[in-house]
Design a protein around this motif. Sequence first.
Motif, PDB file in Angstrom:
ATOM      1  N   PHE A   1      43.910  39.227  66.183  1.00 25.70           N
ATOM      2  CA  PHE A   1      44.579  39.448  64.901  1.00 25.70           C
ATOM      3  C   PHE A   1      43.865  38.668  63.805  1.00 25.70           C
ATOM      4  CE2 PHE A   1      48.049  37.857  61.993  1.00 25.70           C
ATOM      5  CZ  PHE A   1      48.155  39.034  61.270  1.00 25.70           C
ATOM      6  N   LEU A   2      43.507  39.379  62.705  1.00 28.11           N
ATOM      7  CA  LEU A   2      42.890  38.751  61.544  1.00 28.11           C
ATOM      8  C   LEU A   2      43.700  39.111  60.307  1.00 28.11           C
ATOM      9  CD1 LEU A   2      40.551  37.380  59.932  1.00 28.11           C
ATOM     10  CD2 LEU A   2      39.483  39.646  59.834  1.00 28.11           C
ATOM     11  N   GLN A   3      44.110  38.097  59.564  1.00 26.85           N
ATOM     12  CA  GLN A   3      44.758  38.310  58.273  1.00 26.85           C
ATOM     13  C   GLN A   3      44.003  37.483  57.254  1.00 26.85           C
ATOM     14  OE1 GLN A   3      49.233  38.817  57.550  1.00 26.85           O
ATOM     15  NE2 GLN A   3      48.916  36.680  57.014  1.00 26.85           N
ATOM     16  N   ASP A   4      43.371  38.148  56.300  1.00 26.84           N
ATOM     17  CA  ASP A   4      42.475  37.481  55.364  1.00 26.84           C
ATOM     18  C   ASP A   4      42.920  37.782  53.940  1.00 26.84           C
ATOM     19  OD1 ASP A   4      40.332  36.066  54.370  1.00 26.84           O
ATOM     20  OD2 ASP A   4      38.956  37.761  54.464  1.00 26.84           O
ATOM     21  N   TYR A   5      43.307  36.749  53.197  1.00 30.50           N
ATOM     22  CA  TYR A   5      43.785  36.930  51.835  1.00 30.50           C
ATOM     23  C   TYR A   5      42.671  36.661  50.827  1.00 30.50           C
ATOM     24  CZ  TYR A   5      48.658  37.156  53.320  1.00 30.50           C
ATOM     25  OH  TYR A   5      49.837  37.539  53.889  1.00 30.50           O
ATOM     26  N   LEU A   6      42.657  37.435  49.745  1.00 29.03           N
ATOM     27  CA  LEU A   6      41.806  37.121  48.610  1.00 29.03           C
ATOM     28  C   LEU A   6      42.379  35.914  47.878  1.00 29.03           C
ATOM     29  CD1 LEU A   6      41.145  40.656  47.017  1.00 29.03           C
ATOM     30  CD2 LEU A   6      39.647  39.368  48.531  1.00 29.03           C
ATOM     31  N   THR A   7      41.542  35.254  47.093  1.00 27.70           N
ATOM     32  CA  THR A   7      42.043  34.162  46.254  1.00 27.70           C
ATOM     33  C   THR A   7      42.825  34.715  45.061  1.00 27.70           C
ATOM     34  OG1 THR A   7      39.965  34.143  45.003  1.00 27.70           O
ATOM     35  CG2 THR A   7      40.147  32.637  46.884  1.00 27.70           C
ATOM     36  N   HIS A   8      42.763  36.029  44.876  1.00 21.10           N
ATOM     37  CA  HIS A   8      43.454  36.695  43.773  1.00 21.10           C
ATOM     38  C   HIS A   8      44.781  37.297  44.245  1.00 21.10           C
ATOM     39  CE1 HIS A   8      39.542  36.268  41.988  1.00 21.10           C
ATOM     40  NE2 HIS A   8      39.876  36.923  40.895  1.00 21.10           N
ATOM     41  N   GLY A   9      45.707  37.416  43.321  1.00 16.17           N
ATOM     42  CA  GLY A   9      46.933  38.151  43.534  1.00 16.17           C
ATOM     43  C   GLY A   9      47.066  39.238  42.491  1.00 16.17           C
ATOM     44  N   TYR A  10      48.213  39.905  42.470  1.00 21.41           N
ATOM     45  CA  TYR A  10      48.409  40.953  41.471  1.00 21.41           C
ATOM     46  C   TYR A  10      49.825  40.937  40.935  1.00 21.41           C
ATOM     47  CZ  TYR A  10      50.929  43.972  44.823  1.00 21.41           C
ATOM     48  OH  TYR A  10      51.853  44.494  45.705  1.00 21.41           O
ATOM     49  N   LYS A  11      49.976  41.437  39.715  1.00 28.47           N
ATOM     50  CA  LYS A  11      51.270  41.558  39.061  1.00 28.47           C
ATOM     51  C   LYS A  11      51.341  42.914  38.369  1.00 28.47           C
ATOM     52  CE  LYS A  11      53.108  38.003  36.982  1.00 28.47           C
ATOM     53  NZ  LYS A  11      54.431  37.782  37.639  1.00 28.47           N
ATOM     54  N   GLU A  12      52.451  43.625  38.586  1.00 25.23           N
ATOM     55  CA  GLU A  12      52.660  44.930  37.962  1.00 25.23           C
ATOM     56  C   GLU A  12      53.230  44.772  36.552  1.00 25.23           C
ATOM     57  OE1 GLU A  12      51.747  47.741  39.090  1.00 25.23           O
ATOM     58  OE2 GLU A  12      51.399  47.415  41.218  1.00 25.23           O
ATOM     59  N   LEU A  13      52.636  45.515  35.621  1.00 18.68           N
ATOM     60  CA  LEU A  13      53.087  45.553  34.237  1.00 18.68           C
ATOM     61  C   LEU A  13      53.218  47.025  33.846  1.00 18.68           C
ATOM     62  CD1 LEU A  13      50.553  42.842  33.020  1.00 18.68           C
ATOM     63  CD2 LEU A  13      52.976  42.455  33.529  1.00 18.68           C
ATOM     64  N   ALA A  14      53.370  47.315  32.558  1.00 18.14           N
ATOM     65  CA  ALA A  14      53.531  48.722  32.164  1.00 18.14           C
ATOM     66  C   ALA A  14      53.112  48.941  30.723  1.00 18.14           C
ATOM     67  CB  ALA A  14      54.977  49.170  32.351  1.00 18.14           C
ATOM     68  N   ILE A  15      52.531  50.110  30.486  1.00 19.29           N
ATOM     69  CA  ILE A  15      52.377  50.657  29.136  1.00 19.29           C
ATOM     70  C   ILE A  15      53.402  51.770  29.023  1.00 19.29           C
ATOM     71  CG2 ILE A  15      50.888  51.924  27.535  1.00 19.29           C
ATOM     72  CD1 ILE A  15      48.483  50.561  28.880  1.00 19.29           C
ATOM     73  N   LEU A  16      54.382  51.587  28.185  1.00 23.49           N
ATOM     74  CA  LEU A  16      55.454  52.561  28.049  1.00 23.49           C
ATOM     75  C   LEU A  16      55.005  53.744  27.201  1.00 23.49           C
ATOM     76  CD1 LEU A  16      58.464  50.126  27.469  1.00 23.49           C
ATOM     77  CD2 LEU A  16      57.670  51.155  29.618  1.00 23.49           C
ATOM     78  N   PRO A  17      55.626  54.905  27.350  1.00 24.75           N
ATOM     79  CA  PRO A  17      55.262  56.058  26.522  1.00 24.75           C
ATOM     80  C   PRO A  17      55.681  55.851  25.069  1.00 24.75           C
ATOM     81  CG  PRO A  17      57.183  56.565  27.876  1.00 24.75           C
ATOM     82  CD  PRO A  17      56.695  55.223  28.327  1.00 24.75           C
ATOM     83  N   THR A  18      55.163  56.685  24.192  1.00 25.88           N
ATOM     84  CA  THR A  18      55.594  56.666  22.799  1.00 25.88           C
ATOM     85  C   THR A  18      57.046  57.126  22.706  1.00 25.88           C
ATOM     86  OG1 THR A  18      54.923  58.951  22.384  1.00 25.88           O
ATOM     87  CG2 THR A  18      53.240  57.238  22.090  1.00 25.88           C
ATOM     88  N   ASP A  19      57.626  56.974  21.552  1.00 21.70           N
ATOM     89  CA  ASP A  19      59.017  57.398  21.358  1.00 21.70           C
ATOM     90  C   ASP A  19      59.213  58.887  21.639  1.00 21.70           C
ATOM     91  OD1 ASP A  19      59.688  54.843  20.667  1.00 21.70           O
ATOM     92  OD2 ASP A  19      59.553  55.184  18.502  1.00 21.70           O
ATOM     93  N   SER A  20      58.131  59.665  21.462  1.00 22.77           N
ATOM     94  CA  SER A  20      58.219  61.105  21.717  1.00 22.77           C
ATOM     95  C   SER A  20      57.849  61.464  23.150  1.00 22.77           C
ATOM     96  CB  SER A  20      57.316  61.864  20.741  1.00 22.77           C
ATOM     97  OG  SER A  20      55.958  61.458  20.902  1.00 22.77           O
ATOM     98  N   GLY A  21      57.556  60.437  23.985  1.00 25.69           N
ATOM     99  CA  GLY A  21      57.231  60.676  25.387  1.00 25.69           C
ATOM    100  C   GLY A  21      55.775  60.946  25.666  1.00 25.69           C
ATOM    101  N   ASP A  22      54.901  60.711  24.691  1.00 17.68           N
ATOM    102  CA  ASP A  22      53.470  60.949  24.871  1.00 17.68           C
ATOM    103  C   ASP A  22      52.782  59.706  25.448  1.00 17.68           C
ATOM    104  OD1 ASP A  22      53.655  63.519  23.836  1.00 17.68           O
ATOM    105  OD2 ASP A  22      53.396  62.819  21.768  1.00 17.68           O
ATOM    106  N   TYR A  23      51.539  59.905  25.899  1.00 16.29           N
ATOM    107  CA  TYR A  23      50.726  58.808  26.402  1.00 16.29           C
ATOM    108  C   TYR A  23      50.100  58.049  25.238  1.00 16.29           C
ATOM    109  CZ  TYR A  23      51.157  61.102  30.956  1.00 16.29           C
ATOM    110  OH  TYR A  23      51.642  61.664  32.117  1.00 16.29           O
ATOM    111  N   LYS A  24      50.065  56.728  25.340  1.00 12.33           N
ATOM    112  CA  LYS A  24      49.503  55.909  24.261  1.00 12.33           C
ATOM    113  C   LYS A  24      47.986  55.828  24.321  1.00 12.33           C
ATOM    114  CE  LYS A  24      53.478  52.864  23.456  1.00 12.33           C
ATOM    115  NZ  LYS A  24      53.981  51.465  23.570  1.00 12.33           N
TER     116      LYS A  24
END
Length: 470
Positions: free
Chosen positions: A185-208
């Motif tokens: 068994f090998l479990q190898d972690y990167l020194t990096h992690g991750y965090k989820e964020l978001a770009i929300l749509p415009t008020d009309s529902g379009d992509y920014k």
Amino acid sequence: MTKKENILIIGAGLCGSLLALRLGQRGYNVRVIEMRPDLRKVDISAGRSINLAFSDRGIKAMRMVGIQDKVEPLCIPMNGRMIHDTEGATFLSNYSGRDYEYINSISRGGLNALLLDEAEKYENISIHFNRKCKSVDFEKTTALFYDYDSKTEFVEDTDVIIATDGADSILRKNYYLEKKFLFSFLQDYLTHGYKELAILPTDSGDYKTYKNALHIWPRGSFMLIALPNLDGSFTVTLFLSFDEGLYNFNNLTSPEKVSEFFKKEFPDALDLMPNLIEDFFKNPTSPLGTVKCSPWHYKGNTLLMGDAAHAIVPFYGQGMNASFEDVVEFDTILEAHEKPSTKSDWETIFTAYASTRKIDTDAIADLAIDNFHEMKDHVNNHLFREKRNLEMALEKNFPEQYASKYSLVTFNENIGYREAMLKGRAQDKAILNMLAEGEIDLNSDLRQVLDKINSETQEILEEDNIAGLK
């Protein structure tokens, strides 16, 4: 359908639900037990990636179970990487010189829900939620569960147990802790992690910002990426060291420090993310690791599949696709060994499956680490860009004769990951060497360039073979 053997699948995620569907189609009695609530009834994303890269190997699996037409509406094509520099300038680097080759952004939850719905159409498939697997007796082929609803424990006794319960698999843990056979068994972690964020749509529902690309803000030792969602939003992921560098997850502890970091490194992204601070401190920071283990099975009783057998970091966009391909390859082995009127020889089936599949999953795990460094840094290197431009030209002009490493891995579902890795790495080495030495460039005759690359690639492959690197 003639198969009546009982198969218990632990985990109703993407791999487990697809496996249940396929085994149900083959006539087995399938019981799926999942620790989490039913994602079709409650939001359980909890900071996990809510969209994923879906490409040819995964599409092949959807064709196998006959639901590709139902999956297509969930997909947003991404033709390439949209690279963002610190000044906000962008350029699009296509994934392939062939217009018909692209990857897709797809909702994890939407795809998982579809697979569960399709599986539940079969009377020989049952799916149960809110039941946590506490242990597996891999010699008796039983599993102990705790029912969160009734607050009781119960034991499942079955013919075969297949664990698709992810990187923290209970079956794999039992393999390791019980010490009843030799288990690596090998479990190898990167020194990096991750965090989820978001770009929300415009008020009309379009992509920014531009919809049909995987957006990358490469910054050498860290990066930001964004994938589009059907509702006009983008799922944004920050990949950053936990404790190294001027900015890291351990010192981004105040709204002021986070704003300072994004204003300096990702100013154009910051303009699109008024919700940044709220998301940053609400969503968890998670580790990034690789899991390799062996053997994947114990006799003919139990088997690991998907992330339970081979978790990888997400930088090749192949985690889900590799797990889906597990099911395709397993189905091929079943087809070769299945005898409708007799009990299956599961030990032979599991042995044949693992002996061919593990070399490929080890390869994609290594390739994913390679691509981590490529995405956060190399995409900004002039020699890398020159190489990519040359490869795009070769794929466009010689679509049947040349495929880059990325194309071999992502768009050539009928060759294994290991074959793609070996050839792709040799090609990369050949091209970079000749570009650095001025032997080839975009202004050269492309036919001659292709011949040179093929010749040099073959020499490298032969040298690697002699050196035992194959």
